[in-house]
Structure formats: C-alpha cells, structure tokens
Scaffold this motif. Structure first.
Motif, PDB file in Angstrom:
ATOM      1  N   ALA A   1       0.840  -1.202   0.000  1.00 26.37           N
ATOM      2  CA  ALA A   1       0.000   0.000   0.000  1.00 26.37           C
ATOM      3  C   ALA A   1       0.877   1.255   0.000  1.00 26.37           C
ATOM      4  O   ALA A   1       0.603   2.220  -0.712  1.00 26.37           O
ATOM      5  N   ALA A   2       1.949   1.195   0.792  1.00 21.74           N
ATOM      6  CA  ALA A   2       2.866   2.336   0.850  1.00 21.74           C
ATOM      7  C   ALA A   2       3.571   2.521  -0.489  1.00 21.74           C
ATOM      8  O   ALA A   2       3.671   3.647  -0.999  1.00 21.74           O
ATOM      9  N   GLN A   3       4.001   1.424  -1.075  1.00 21.58           N
ATOM     10  CA  GLN A   3       4.677   1.489  -2.384  1.00 21.58           C
ATOM     11  C   GLN A   3       3.769   2.099  -3.449  1.00 21.58           C
ATOM     12  O   GLN A   3       4.213   2.883  -4.277  1.00 21.58           O
ATOM     13  N   LEU A   4       2.500   1.714  -3.433  1.00 21.41           N
ATOM     14  CA  LEU A   4       1.553   2.184  -4.458  1.00 21.41           C
ATOM     15  C   LEU A   4       0.954   3.549  -4.122  1.00 21.41           C
ATOM     16  O   LEU A   4       0.209   4.112  -4.906  1.00 21.41           O
ATOM     17  N   GLY A   5       1.254   4.065  -2.933  1.00 26.42           N
ATOM     18  CA  GLY A   5       0.693   5.347  -2.503  1.00 26.42           C
ATOM     19  C   GLY A   5      -0.812   5.262  -2.288  1.00 26.42           C
ATOM     20  O   GLY A   5      -1.557   6.217  -2.523  1.00 26.42           O
ATOM     21  N   LEU A   6      -1.296   4.100  -1.855  1.00 23.30           N
ATOM     22  CA  LEU A   6      -2.746   3.913  -1.681  1.00 23.30           C
ATOM     23  C   LEU A   6      -3.139   3.680  -0.216  1.00 23.30           C
ATOM     24  O   LEU A   6      -4.264   3.262   0.067  1.00 23.30           O
ATOM     25  N   SER A   7      -2.227   3.980   0.696  1.00 24.29           N
ATOM     26  CA  SER A   7      -2.500   3.704   2.113  1.00 24.29           C
ATOM     27  C   SER A   7      -3.736   4.430   2.630  1.00 24.29           C
ATOM     28  O   SER A   7      -4.378   3.974   3.573  1.00 24.29           O
ATOM     29  N   HIS A   8      -4.085   5.572   1.996  1.00 24.10           N
ATOM     30  CA  HIS A   8      -5.256   6.331   2.462  1.00 24.10           C
ATOM     31  C   HIS A   8      -6.574   5.745   1.952  1.00 24.10           C
ATOM     32  O   HIS A   8      -7.641   6.107   2.430  1.00 24.10           O
ATOM     33  N   LYS A   9      -6.516   4.853   0.958  1.00 24.89           N
ATOM     34  CA  LYS A   9      -7.748   4.291   0.380  1.00 24.89           C
ATOM     35  C   LYS A   9      -8.034   2.869   0.859  1.00 24.89           C
ATOM     36  O   LYS A   9      -9.159   2.397   0.748  1.00 24.89           O
ATOM     37  N   VAL A  10      -6.989   2.167   1.287  1.00 23.20           N
ATOM     38  CA  VAL A  10      -7.175   0.768   1.665  1.00 23.20           C
ATOM     39  C   VAL A  10      -6.817   0.545   3.136  1.00 23.20           C
ATOM     40  O   VAL A  10      -5.934   1.204   3.684  1.00 23.20           O
ATOM     41  N   SER A  11      -7.541  -0.377   3.751  1.00 26.06           N
ATOM     42  CA  SER A  11      -7.209  -0.753   5.122  1.00 26.06           C
ATOM     43  C   SER A  11      -7.565  -2.224   5.289  1.00 26.06           C
ATOM     44  O   SER A  11      -8.185  -2.813   4.401  1.00 26.06           O
ATOM     45  N   TRP A  12      -7.166  -2.790   6.393  1.00 26.85           N
ATOM     46  CA  TRP A  12      -7.450  -4.207   6.599  1.00 26.85           C
ATOM     47  C   TRP A  12      -7.601  -4.477   8.073  1.00 26.85           C
ATOM     48  O   TRP A  12      -7.170  -3.702   8.920  1.00 26.85           O
ATOM     49  N   GLN A  13      -8.266  -5.588   8.357  1.00 23.21           N
ATOM     50  CA  GLN A  13      -8.434  -6.011   9.745  1.00 23.21           C
ATOM     51  C   GLN A  13      -8.118  -7.491   9.833  1.00 23.21           C
ATOM     52  O   GLN A  13      -8.492  -8.271   8.953  1.00 23.21           O
ATOM     53  N   LEU A  14      -7.431  -7.852  10.903  1.00 27.28           N
ATOM     54  CA  LEU A  14      -7.054  -9.242  11.139  1.00 27.28           C
ATOM     55  C   LEU A  14      -8.193  -9.904  11.919  1.00 27.28           C
ATOM     56  O   LEU A  14      -8.087 -10.123  13.122  1.00 27.28           O
ATOM     57  N   VAL A  15      -9.282 -10.157  11.213  1.00 31.98           N
ATOM     58  CA  VAL A  15     -10.479 -10.660  11.893  1.00 31.98           C
ATOM     59  C   VAL A  15     -11.321 -11.433  10.884  1.00 31.98           C
ATOM     60  O   VAL A  15     -11.251 -11.171   9.677  1.00 31.98           O
ATOM     61  N   GLN A  16     -12.098 -12.404  11.357  1.00 29.59           N
ATOM     62  CA  GLN A  16     -12.992 -13.084  10.419  1.00 29.59           C
ATOM     63  C   GLN A  16     -14.310 -12.311  10.322  1.00 29.59           C
ATOM     64  O   GLN A  16     -14.690 -11.589  11.245  1.00 29.59           O
ATOM     65  N   LEU A  17     -14.998 -12.476   9.201  1.00 29.57           N
ATOM     66  CA  LEU A  17     -16.173 -11.653   8.913  1.00 29.57           C
ATOM     67  C   LEU A  17     -17.199 -11.663  10.040  1.00 29.57           C
ATOM     68  O   LEU A  17     -17.682 -10.607  10.444  1.00 29.57           O
ATOM     69  N   VAL A  18     -17.522 -12.843  10.547  1.00 33.48           N
ATOM     70  CA  VAL A  18     -18.608 -12.913  11.532  1.00 33.48           C
ATOM     71  C   VAL A  18     -18.242 -12.233  12.854  1.00 33.48           C
ATOM     72  O   VAL A  18     -19.108 -12.026  13.698  1.00 33.48           O
ATOM     73  N   GLU A  19     -16.967 -11.896  13.029  1.00 30.87           N
ATOM     74  CA  GLU A  19     -16.570 -11.183  14.242  1.00 30.87           C
ATOM     75  C   GLU A  19     -16.248  -9.716  13.987  1.00 30.87           C
ATOM     76  O   GLU A  19     -15.905  -8.985  14.903  1.00 30.87           O
ATOM     77  N   ALA A  20     -16.372  -9.297  12.718  1.00 30.93           N
ATOM     78  CA  ALA A  20     -16.090  -7.898  12.378  1.00 30.93           C
ATOM     79  C   ALA A  20     -17.239  -7.031  12.894  1.00 30.93           C
ATOM     80  O   ALA A  20     -18.395  -7.436  12.852  1.00 30.93           O
ATOM     81  N   THR A  21     -16.911  -5.846  13.385  1.00 29.21           N
ATOM     82  CA  THR A  21     -17.933  -5.022  14.055  1.00 29.21           C
ATOM     83  C   THR A  21     -18.277  -3.754  13.267  1.00 29.21           C
ATOM     84  O   THR A  21     -18.389  -2.688  13.834  1.00 29.21           O
ATOM     85  N   PHE A  22     -18.420  -3.856  11.956  1.00 29.90           N
ATOM     86  CA  PHE A  22     -18.819  -2.695  11.167  1.00 29.90           C
ATOM     87  C   PHE A  22     -20.312  -2.425  11.406  1.00 29.90           C
ATOM     88  O   PHE A  22     -21.078  -3.362  11.621  1.00 29.90           O
ATOM     89  N   PRO A  23     -20.735  -1.143  11.348  1.00 28.77           N
ATOM     90  CA  PRO A  23     -22.174  -0.868  11.483  1.00 28.77           C
ATOM     91  C   PRO A  23     -22.965  -1.514  10.335  1.00 28.77           C
ATOM     92  O   PRO A  23     -22.417  -1.713   9.249  1.00 28.77           O
ATOM     93  N   ALA A  24     -24.235  -1.811  10.590  1.00 27.55           N
ATOM     94  CA  ALA A  24     -25.097  -2.393   9.552  1.00 27.55           C
ATOM     95  C   ALA A  24     -25.123  -1.465   8.334  1.00 27.55           C
ATOM     96  O   ALA A  24     -25.096  -0.253   8.472  1.00 27.55           O
ATOM     97  N   GLY A  25     -25.159  -2.030   7.158  1.00 24.96           N
ATOM     98  CA  GLY A  25     -25.250  -1.245   5.922  1.00 24.96           C
ATOM     99  C   GLY A  25     -23.988  -0.482   5.564  1.00 24.96           C
ATOM    100  O   GLY A  25     -24.040   0.478   4.794  1.00 24.96           O
ATOM    101  N   SER A  26     -22.845  -0.899   6.096  1.00 26.05           N
ATOM    102  CA  SER A  26     -21.591  -0.145   5.890  1.00 26.05           C
ATOM    103  C   SER A  26     -21.048  -0.167   4.470  1.00 26.05           C
ATOM    104  O   SER A  26     -20.287   0.710   4.093  1.00 26.05           O
ATOM    105  N   PHE A  27     -21.394  -1.212   3.686  1.00 28.23           N
ATOM    106  CA  PHE A  27     -20.705  -1.384   2.401  1.00 28.23           C
ATOM    107  C   PHE A  27     -21.655  -1.398   1.207  1.00 28.23           C
ATOM    108  O   PHE A  27     -22.754  -1.926   1.269  1.00 28.23           O
ATOM    109  N   ASP A  28     -21.159  -0.823   0.092  1.00 32.44           N
ATOM    110  CA  ASP A  28     -21.887  -0.863  -1.171  1.00 32.44           C
ATOM    111  C   ASP A  28     -21.699  -2.219  -1.832  1.00 32.44           C
ATOM    112  O   ASP A  28     -22.530  -2.643  -2.639  1.00 32.44           O
ATOM    113  N   ALA A  29     -20.587  -2.870  -1.540  1.00 29.88           N
ATOM    114  CA  ALA A  29     -20.281  -4.150  -2.183  1.00 29.88           C
ATOM    115  C   ALA A  29     -19.386  -4.979  -1.279  1.00 29.88           C
ATOM    116  O   ALA A  29     -18.545  -4.428  -0.557  1.00 29.88           O
ATOM    117  N   ILE A  30     -19.604  -6.295  -1.334  1.00 28.58           N
ATOM    118  CA  ILE A  30     -18.813  -7.225  -0.527  1.00 28.58           C
ATOM    119  C   ILE A  30     -18.335  -8.360  -1.431  1.00 28.58           C
ATOM    120  O   ILE A  30     -19.141  -8.902  -2.203  1.00 28.58           O
TER     121      ILE A  30
END
Lengths: 294, 90
Positions: A119-148
C-alpha cells in the motif's frame, strides 16, 4: 469471545485463535516470495478470466478484477469489503481504478505485513485498510458497504449460512455480494469424495482447513439471508487455465523456490495436479452475484 | 425525521390512504392484520409503500408476523438511523 458454527465447532477469536483458524493460515502464511515466483504481479491467488486464446496470466487476472468490479456494480468512491483479501489484488485494483474505499479482511499476519508494504509502495495507504479478523466477528455498522466480495475464500470459512447472513447485514440496501469459489459438482459427488484422499490432501495438508459445498447449498444460504440472486457464471475452464499458468511459472522458477523452501515445488505440483484433474468431474468453479433487494 | 410527523404517523397515513379510511380510523396501537376486511394483497401493498417511502427493507419476522403500526414505525426509525450514521463524504 468464541464463535460457534452450526456443527458446534469453535472457530476461535482474534485473541484466542482456535486450531482450525491457525490451520487455515498455514498455507497463507507461506513466504510471499514463493507466491510471487509463480503468480503474476497482481498477486491474485484465484481464478483468472481468459477472453482470448493467447491471454497471459496477468491479462486474465486483470480481466477478472474488472469482471468482479462490473459484477459488483462498482461506482467511483464505492465502499467495498473484501473478505479474505490475500495479498490485496482486489483492494489495490478498486482503490486505483475506481477510487474506492476498500477494507480487506485476512487472518494471516504475513499477508498484513505484505499489504502494509505494498500500500505504501503504491501510494494507496489512504484508500485501503485491513483487519485481522474473520467476517462474523467484524464489528462494522449495519449497511456499511456498497459491495462485498468473497473471491475464492468462503471455502475456508465455516458456516456459510451465518457468513452470508452477516454479509447481508453489512451490505447497504441495493448493495451487492460477489462470491466465487470451488464447489462440489453435486451432492452425490460430495458424499462420495468428501473423504477421498485427494480431498483430504488439499483440505488438510495444503490449505489446513476448508469446507467445500455445492452450488445449491450456497444458493440456499443466499436465499435464507434474504438476498436476490443476480447472476451466475461458470468459471471452471478459466481456473484450469490459471493453474496451468501457475504450474508453468513454478517449473521455470523451481530452483529459486526450492532455495527459499526446499520441497515446496513438489507439494505445489501435487496440489495443482489434483485440482486440475477434478474440474468438471468432482468440482466446479462458480461466481455468484446477489443483491440486497426485494 | 425533520418534519414534526413521526414515522408512525406517516404509516397511519399510508394505511388510511391505501384502504380509503377516514382520519382516526387507525391508531399506533392498531395491529394492521386485524383491520376489518384487509386482504393480503392490500397488506403487502401497504408494506411496499412503507418500504418505498422510507427506503428501507423490513425484516420478514415483522412483515409476516403480527405487528402494530407503532412496531413498524420503530423498525423504520431503527433502519433509517443505521443508514444515516453512514452518510457523509464519499
């Protein structure tokens, strides 16, 4: 906090990983240099999309990324969740080409280190992020994403029903889910081959943990989660070609791969041979797209 | 909602309009399915109107269960709160 699948198997939590969870990482925590030596520069470790007879692996993977974006109806600035993001091919593609805000989920600390660097090499660190978690334990608010997206990763996730119910919750109204993976050709094949040596080799020895199901089971889980099915694509032949390309690259770079990890190439060859023999006989590769709408 | 009318009031209005009922014929505590002579087609049309008006998708348990107008109003408010918390610069 421990998550329990319908079969009663604990799948662990980020702070207390269970054996199946650790097992899944045993393949993805392999030194990324090895994957770089047989994949293309996108580092996309899943089926490509071949549009012409002489397409290269790189062309096929870029075409596949464009296909996923189209299937997900990605717009400029869409918020996207990539469940099982690997080394970030889809994250970086969507951030770069569609100015998306993309979150990747992975359970592999080795992949996270790789993602940070890339991400740093491509200069995209501000657009991408990640979490070390499985989906069913992720705590995003309902309706957070346009696409999965689940690009060849749901096979490593237990309890598909719960998985897709959670995806439905995180998806906004009229948002889409793309899921492509290996599936048993039909239920009777599943019963016959679930315990076969080739299946056990792939599941337990190569990947560490996996649960392959049929297309109809995925569809039932999408329906039960209240999604509407939007499209179905058969990618089986494309995966066979992808594996042929990986195999040829591995042949070419055999010495270098062996110098990093002795014995690795033979292991991969057996894995490639097993899955390419199975396509169309015991397994299929399908892409399913569903929309959260009535 | 920016208007003084609550979601529950608006749902009362939608139901009266669909069924051609006079002002005061339905109340927040009214169980929609108990309305006299309500046919299932009319009921689904009411639900569809509510969903379109508020841009939400109600849970099956609510749609196919026994809900009062107030229950629907609360569900709509909950779903809209989820969505608005996500709005912002894209």
């Amino acid at each position: 906090m421990s998550a329990i699948s319908t079969t009663g198997q604990s799948i662990g939590s980020p702070t207390n990983p269970s054996p199946p969870r650790l097992a899944t990482n045993h393949h993805y925590d392999v030194d990324p240099r090895i994957f770089e030596l047989f994949m293309d520069s996108t580092m996309k470790y899943s089926c490509g999309l071949y549009l012409r007879p002489d397409d290269t692996l790189e062309q096929a993977q870029r075409q596949k990324l464009a296909f996923i974006a189209e299937q997900l109806d990605i717009k400029r600035g869409s918020r996207v969740l990539d469940v099982g993001c690997g080394w970030g091919s889809l994250l970086f593609y969507l951030a770069e080409h569609h100015d998306c805000e993309v979150v990747g989920l992975t359970l592999s600390p080795v992949q996270v280190a790789y993602l940070e660097k890339k991400a740093a090499q491509l200069g995209l660190s501000h657009k991408v992020s990640w979490q070390l978690v499985q989906l069913v334990e992720a705590t995003f608010p309902a309706g957070s994403f346009d696409a999965i997206a689940f690009v060849g990763t749901s096979v490593h996730m237990p309890d598909k029903r719960r998985l897709l119910a959670h995806a439905h919750k995180l998806c906004r109204l009229r948002g889409r889910v793309y899921l492509s993976d290996s599936m048993y050709r039909c239920e009777s094949i599943r019963e016959r081959f679930e315990l076969a040596p080739g299946t056990a080799f792939l599941r337990d020895e190569v990947f560490g943990w996996g649960e392959v199901v049929t297309l109809s089971e995925y569809i039932r889980c999408f329906e039960d989660a209240r999604f509407s099915l939007t499209s179905l694509t058969d990618l089986t032949a494309h995966f066979a070609r992808t594996v042929d390309h990986w195999r040829a690259n591995m042949m070419k770079n055999r010495e270098e791969i062996e110098s990093i990890s002795p014995g690795m190439t033979d292991r991969f060859f057996r894995y490639f041979e097993t899955i390419n023999a199975a396509w169309g006989y015991t397994s299929k590769q399908y892409a399913i797209v569903a929309t959260k709408q009535r | 909602m920016t208007t003084t009318q609550t979601s529950t009031d608006m749902i009362c209005g939608i139901i009266r309009e669909e069924l051609g009922l006079p002002e005061g014929a339905v109340a927040p505590s009214t169980t929609i399915r108990d309305l006299p002579e309500l046919q299932s087609v009319q009921y689904l049309r009411i639900i569809a109107k509510i969903e379109r008006r508020f841009d939400v998708e109600l849970e099956d348990d609510l749609v196919f269960g026994i809900a009062t107008i107030e229950d629907l109003g609360r569900a709509v408010d909950g779903l809209r709160a989820e969505t608005s918390s996500l709005e912002g610069p894209r």
